[in-house]
Design a protein around this motif. Structure first.
Motif, PDB file in Angstrom:
ATOM      1  N   ILE A   1       0.950  -1.303   0.064  1.00  0.00           N
ATOM      2  CA  ILE A   1       0.112  -0.182  -0.002  1.00  0.00           C
ATOM      3  C   ILE A   1       0.697   1.273  -0.082  1.00  0.00           C
ATOM      4  N   TRP A   2       2.249   1.279   0.125  1.00  0.00           N
ATOM      5  CA  TRP A   2       2.992   2.379   0.065  1.00  0.00           C
ATOM      6  C   TRP A   2       2.890   2.901  -1.435  1.00  0.00           C
ATOM      7  N   GLY A   3       2.442   2.063  -2.262  1.00  0.00           N
ATOM      8  CA  GLY A   3       2.234   2.315  -3.852  1.00  0.00           C
ATOM      9  C   GLY A   3       1.283   3.598  -3.864  1.00  0.00           C
ATOM     10  N   TYR A   4       0.262   3.440  -3.193  1.00  0.00           N
ATOM     11  CA  TYR A   4      -0.780   4.205  -3.044  1.00  0.00           C
ATOM     12  C   TYR A   4      -0.942   5.303  -2.274  1.00  0.00           C
ATOM     13  N   ILE A   5      -0.070   5.323  -1.211  1.00  0.00           N
ATOM     14  CA  ILE A   5       0.319   6.345  -0.181  1.00  0.00           C
ATOM     15  C   ILE A   5       0.882   7.456  -1.175  1.00  0.00           C
ATOM     16  N   SER A   6       2.049   7.071  -1.847  1.00  0.00           N
ATOM     17  CA  SER A   6       2.755   7.715  -2.805  1.00  0.00           C
ATOM     18  C   SER A   6       1.902   8.425  -3.982  1.00  0.00           C
ATOM     19  N   GLY A   7       1.213   7.353  -4.474  1.00  0.00           N
ATOM     20  CA  GLY A   7      -0.064   7.833  -5.431  1.00  0.00           C
ATOM     21  C   GLY A   7      -0.806   8.823  -5.190  1.00  0.00           C
TER      22      GLY A   7
ATOM     23  N   LEU B   1      -5.453   5.728   3.246  1.00  0.00           N
ATOM     24  CA  LEU B   1      -4.412   6.209   4.239  1.00  0.00           C
ATOM     25  C   LEU B   1      -3.556   7.333   3.850  1.00  0.00           C
ATOM     26  N   GLY B   2      -3.533   7.285   2.673  1.00  0.00           N
ATOM     27  CA  GLY B   2      -2.677   8.529   1.918  1.00  0.00           C
ATOM     28  C   GLY B   2      -3.545   9.959   2.171  1.00  0.00           C
ATOM     29  N   CYS B   3      -4.864   9.935   1.799  1.00  0.00           N
ATOM     30  CA  CYS B   3      -5.526  11.162   2.316  1.00  0.00           C
ATOM     31  C   CYS B   3      -5.274  11.671   3.795  1.00  0.00           C
ATOM     32  N   HIS B   4      -5.510  10.550   4.521  1.00  0.00           N
ATOM     33  CA  HIS B   4      -5.500  10.862   5.907  1.00  0.00           C
ATOM     34  C   HIS B   4      -3.858  11.277   6.305  1.00  0.00           C
ATOM     35  N   LEU B   5      -3.028  11.001   5.846  1.00  0.00           N
ATOM     36  CA  LEU B   5      -1.668  11.023   6.408  1.00  0.00           C
ATOM     37  C   LEU B   5      -1.289  12.772   5.918  1.00  0.00           C
ATOM     38  N   VAL B   6      -1.757  13.158   4.888  1.00  0.00           N
ATOM     39  CA  VAL B   6      -1.464  14.371   4.219  1.00  0.00           C
ATOM     40  C   VAL B   6      -2.519  15.413   4.550  1.00  0.00           C
ATOM     41  N   GLY B   7      -3.529  15.006   5.533  1.00  0.00           N
ATOM     42  CA  GLY B   7      -4.636  16.140   5.997  1.00  0.00           C
ATOM     43  C   GLY B   7      -5.531  16.460   4.958  1.00  0.00           C
ATOM     44  N   ALA B   8      -5.625  15.745   3.878  1.00  0.00           N
ATOM     45  CA  ALA B   8      -6.762  16.171   2.904  1.00  0.00           C
ATOM     46  C   ALA B   8      -8.184  15.911   3.378  1.00  0.00           C
ATOM     47  N   GLU B   9      -8.888  16.565   3.014  1.00  0.00           N
ATOM     48  CA  GLU B   9     -10.236  16.370   3.335  1.00  0.00           C
ATOM     49  C   GLU B   9     -11.231  15.442   2.366  1.00  0.00           C
ATOM     50  N   THR B  10     -10.495  15.190   1.337  1.00  0.00           N
ATOM     51  CA  THR B  10     -11.045  14.126   0.122  1.00  0.00           C
ATOM     52  C   THR B  10     -11.458  12.886   0.691  1.00  0.00           C
ATOM     53  N   ARG B  11     -12.695  12.348   0.448  1.00  0.00           N
ATOM     54  CA  ARG B  11     -13.216  11.143   0.807  1.00  0.00           C
ATOM     55  C   ARG B  11     -12.828  10.059  -0.455  1.00  0.00           C
ATOM     56  N   VAL B  12     -12.471   8.977  -0.166  1.00  0.00           N
ATOM     57  CA  VAL B  12     -12.017   7.867  -0.971  1.00  0.00           C
ATOM     58  C   VAL B  12     -13.151   6.929  -0.792  1.00  0.00           C
ATOM     59  N   THR B  13     -13.844   6.656  -1.913  1.00  0.00           N
ATOM     60  CA  THR B  13     -14.822   5.428  -2.022  1.00  0.00           C
ATOM     61  C   THR B  13     -14.645   4.445  -2.980  1.00  0.00           C
ATOM     62  N   GLY B  14     -14.532   3.190  -2.527  1.00  0.00           N
ATOM     63  CA  GLY B  14     -14.196   2.001  -3.391  1.00  0.00           C
ATOM     64  C   GLY B  14     -15.471   1.205  -3.863  1.00  0.00           C
TER      65      GLY B  14
ATOM     66  N   PRO C   1      -5.832   2.284  12.939  1.00  0.00           N
ATOM     67  CA  PRO C   1      -6.454   2.104  11.639  1.00  0.00           C
ATOM     68  C   PRO C   1      -8.068   2.538  11.751  1.00  0.00           C
ATOM     69  N   ALA C   2      -8.749   2.449  13.240  1.00  0.00           N
ATOM     70  CA  ALA C   2     -10.077   3.125  13.446  1.00  0.00           C
ATOM     71  C   ALA C   2     -10.201   4.482  13.078  1.00  0.00           C
ATOM     72  N   ALA C   3      -9.217   5.146  12.838  1.00  0.00           N
ATOM     73  CA  ALA C   3      -9.286   6.482  12.781  1.00  0.00           C
ATOM     74  C   ALA C   3      -9.699   6.858  11.109  1.00  0.00           C
ATOM     75  N   LEU C   4      -9.615   5.945  10.279  1.00  0.00           N
ATOM     76  CA  LEU C   4      -9.836   6.074   8.844  1.00  0.00           C
ATOM     77  C   LEU C   4     -10.922   6.170   8.445  1.00  0.00           C
ATOM     78  N   ASP C   5     -11.706   7.207   7.745  1.00  0.00           N
ATOM     79  CA  ASP C   5     -12.945   7.139   7.248  1.00  0.00           C
ATOM     80  C   ASP C   5     -13.021   5.919   5.981  1.00  0.00           C
ATOM     81  N   ILE C   6     -13.539   5.098   6.079  1.00  0.00           N
ATOM     82  CA  ILE C   6     -13.645   3.942   5.006  1.00  0.00           C
ATOM     83  C   ILE C   6     -15.099   4.003   4.386  1.00  0.00           C
TER      84      ILE C   6
END
Length: 336
Positions: free
Chosen positions: A166-172, A205-218, A249-254
């Protein structure tokens, strides 16, 4: 604070383009309003190795080099994009590749399987019931097989979806948000297909780590929403255990949408094939029936339901898979 990334081998052509989908945006605008659609073209990470898996495999390959491995072992369906990419990565780096493939095969190879064979990967086929019930045992068998012959193997889980991959999409994520900033916006929504969970985990995780308010939906292409809530947290917990012990991990908005899976994994219905044809016709972008076609079809349906009417910009991450389009050729009879 900048993230400290593990070692990787650069294989992808990065950054991939961020492109507006203005013809599709115009066609699918609704009285409710809605966002401008964009696509992050991770189908262009490379030619043969194209797709989201390559970002993950850069870090997997880095770990293989550090650990002195000369063999890669992984698994997936007969038309697995991940297996095809692993086969080509191994060929490029001079590593043996052993594929544990789900399904029985006879006759001429097509699509991703043909590319696996061209790249020189060794393919072992197992009926689905045996594949799922004995997967851990099969990995052990093939790792021991190569070790007994003097080779050191690195085992890669389905889709390279674990704490390393998942480092690939933290970077992505950092790349994607930088692209959006250069285009003058921060997206309210990022959409991706989710099949093994790792891409969604990295983006979330990437959005969370950089502080973005963007929501990711799979948009799930198999299993259930509950499965992917657990799988994303499992991958992030694996990441945290090695790289950030204090992260919860419970801090993530999934966010998972499992309403457009259809009859099952790798089985699509005519509306999905029509969406694939529409996107190709209006934007010159190729989707596939297993992942991106299902996810994009679901996205369009949600647009018409007004789900994203408060968004100004929505980015669809094109995770590749065009080789998997061709074995489905018989479903496009409506084009004739």
């Amino acid at each position: 604070m900048p993230l400290e990334y593990p070692s990787k081998i650069s294989l992808a052509r990065l950054p991939t383009p961020l492109q507006p989908l203005d013809r599709l945006t115009e066609k699918h605008s609704t009285p409710h309003g809605g966002p401008r659609l964009w696509v992050k073209r991770d189908d262009l990470t490379e030619s043969g190795m194209s797709g989201n898996k390559l970002r993950k495999l850069e870090f997997i390959a880095g770990a293989a080099r550090e650990r002195g491995c000369d063999t890669l072992i992984t698994c997936g369906g007969i038309q697995s994009n991940h297996c095809r990419t692993t086969a080509l990565v191994g060929a490029k780096l001079g590593l043996r590749v052993q594929l544990i493939l789900r399904g029985e095969h006879s006759g001429a190879a097509d699509g991703n399987l043909l590319v696996d064979q061209l790249a020189g990967a060794s393919c072992a086929f197992y009926p689905p019931r045996e594949y799922f019930s004995r997967q851990a045992e099969l990995f052990d068998y093939w790792r021991d097989f190569y070790e007994q012959r003097g080779h050191r193997a690195l085992c890669i889980p389905t889709g390279a979806s674990d704490g390393l991959g998942i480092w690939g999409y933290i970077s992505g994520t950092e790349e994607l948000l930088s692209d959006c900033k250069a285009a003058g916006f921060e997206p309210e929504q990022i959409i991706c297909a989710t099949g093994s969970g790792g891409t969604q985990a990295g983006l979330t995780l990437g959005c969370h780590l950089v502080g973005a308010e963007t929501r990711v939906t799979g948009f799930a292409v198999c299993d259930s929403a509950e499965y992917f809530y657990d799988k994303v947290r499992e991958d992030v917990a694996d990441w945290a255990s090695s790289y950030s012990g204090g992260f919860d991990p419970a801090a993530l908005d999934i966010s998972v949408n499992a309403d457009y899976i259809g009859p099952g994994y790798a089985i699509a219905e005519e509306p999905v094939y029509r969406t694939i044809a529409e996107v190709a016709n209006l934007e010159g972008v190729l989707l596939d029936p297993v992942y991106t076609g299902k996810a994009f079809h679901g996205l369009l349906q949600e647009l018409h339901r007004g789900q994203y009417r408060h968004c100004e910009n929505l980015v669809f991450v094109h995770t590749g898979g065009h080789f998997g389009l061709f074995p489905h050729r018989e479903h496009f009879g409506f084009l004739q």
